[in-house]
Design an enzyme around this catalytic site. Structure first.
Site, PDB file in Angstrom:
ATOM      1  N   ASP A  92       0.840  -1.237  -0.016  1.00  0.00           N
ATOM      2  CA  ASP A  92      -0.043  -0.189   0.122  1.00  0.00           C
ATOM      3  C   ASP A  92       0.699   1.265  -0.186  1.00  0.00           C
ATOM      4  O   ASP A  92       2.130   1.172   0.272  1.00  0.00           O
ATOM      5  CB  ASP A  92      -0.956  -0.100   1.384  1.00  0.00           C
ATOM      6  N   ASP A  94      -0.314   5.136   1.063  1.00  0.00           N
ATOM      7  CA  ASP A  94      -0.816   6.241   1.927  1.00  0.00           C
ATOM      8  C   ASP A  94      -0.604   5.580   3.334  1.00  0.00           C
ATOM      9  O   ASP A  94      -1.122   4.449   3.701  1.00  0.00           O
ATOM     10  CB  ASP A  94      -2.177   6.590   1.682  1.00  0.00           C
ATOM     11  N   GLU A 101      -1.603  10.740   3.818  1.00  0.00           N
ATOM     12  CA  GLU A 101      -2.772  10.364   3.084  1.00  0.00           C
ATOM     13  C   GLU A 101      -3.154  11.484   1.968  1.00  0.00           C
ATOM     14  O   GLU A 101      -3.292  12.475   2.475  1.00  0.00           O
ATOM     15  CB  GLU A 101      -3.919  10.232   3.872  1.00  0.00           C
ATOM     16  N   ASP A 248      -1.926  -0.766   5.875  1.00  0.00           N
ATOM     17  CA  ASP A 248      -2.426  -0.614   7.023  1.00  0.00           C
ATOM     18  C   ASP A 248      -4.001  -0.045   7.399  1.00  0.00           C
ATOM     19  O   ASP A 248      -4.137   0.060   8.447  1.00  0.00           O
ATOM     20  CB  ASP A 248      -1.745   1.178   7.305  1.00  0.00           C
TER      21      ASP A 248
END
Length: 300
Positions: A92, A94, A101, A248
């Site tokens: 992933d 961000d 983000e 996350d």
């Protein structure tokens, strides 16, 4: 002939912390385990403790060791000794490979950071549908110019250990992919900075040099991340165990569950509880130590 070692518990000190024999021995004792040998991967930072515990449930071993280090800035990753070195990394972006983000950063340009960040937090916790939440947030970004996006790119910070993770795995023959529910305007330059082979992400609709407030279909979300891992794995004829995924948020859950080793990185509680492994204290190099890499093998 000696009996093969079934599992390995990799202990990694958190950022700014240290690790010593007493801490490792104490954790193993508290978990009711005796190691069958140690291998220090980085003095004072990371060590493998090999466990000869045939017949034990892996989930139980993980639970016991996590409980044993719960009060210390130490991560512990437990897995079978066979197949630790992975040949595919899917990560992933961000709050995993970068410290931001991106949709929240874009919202700051139109004075809506706090409002959008609250929606992002709920989506990452799995409290709202990711696709609808993404469309809702992007709709608020209409009018943001590509020039403003370019300015934001200069403020993106890479997560500590991310370049080492990707470049070391590449140097040892792994394929690496940045798979994000974010946007290509960010994933492509970030992937280039870190060293990923490729990236998958959402495409923002652009008209006259500015965002229209729409995402080009289809939206890459939770299921699409899992599908990307499967596609990348099958294209290389890799077994399930040869894959590593890191994320996350709740939209990473299916991808983490599909991987041979799914790692929740400084993750939301729901994600950390569901993943095979969790990195709560250390940086991303913990995912290299978990594969048995020594510090001197890292590619900086």
């Amino acid at each position: 002939m000696s009996k093969p070692i079934d599992y390995v518990a990799t202990f990694v000190a958190g950022r700014g912390a240290g690790l010593n024999e007493r801490a490792v021995s104490g954790a193993l004792y508290d978990a009711g385990l005796i190691d069958a040998g140690r291998d220090w991967l980085a003095e004072g930072l990371a060590v493998d403790a090999f466990l000869s515990v045939a017949g034990h449930d892996l989930a139980d071993l993980r639970s016991r060791l996590l409980a044993a280090v719960a009060d210390d800035p130490i991560d512990v990753i437990v897995q079978p000794t066979i197949g630790r070195r992975k040949k595919l990394l899917v990560a992933d972006m961000d709050s995993t490979m970068i410290g931001q983000e991106c949709v929240d950063e874009l919202a700051g340009l139109v004075g809506l950071r706090e409002h959008v960040a609250a929606i992002t937090e709920r989506a990452m916790r799995g409290e709202v549908d990711f696709e609808n939440a993404l469309k809702e947030r992007v709709a608020l970004l209409a009018g943001v110019t590509l020039a403003q996006v370019e300015t934001l790119l200069t403020r993106i910070t890479l997560t500590q250990g991310g370049r080492q993770l990707v470049r070391t795995m590449r140097a040892h023959g792994a394929h690496t992919a940045l798979v994000s529910g974010g946007f290509t305007q960010f994933t492509e330059p970030v992937a280039a900075r870190i060293g990923f082979h490729e990236t998958r992400a959402n495409l923002l609709e652009i008209s006259d040099g500015a965002l229209t407030g729409a995402v080009v279909a289809p939206v890459l979300g939770r299921e699409a991340k899992r599908a990307a891992l499967i596609e990348l794995r099958d294209a290389r004829a890799l077994p399930h165990d040869a894959t590593l995924a890191i994320g996350d948020g709740a939209n990473d859950l299916d991808m983490l569950r599909e991987a041979g080793l799914g790692v929740a990185f400084h993750a939301k509680p729901k994600v950390a509880a569901a993943a095979d492994a969790r990195i709560d204290h250390a940086d991303l190099t913990a995912a290299l130590y978990a594969q048995g890499f020594r510090r001197e093998e890292f590619v900086d």
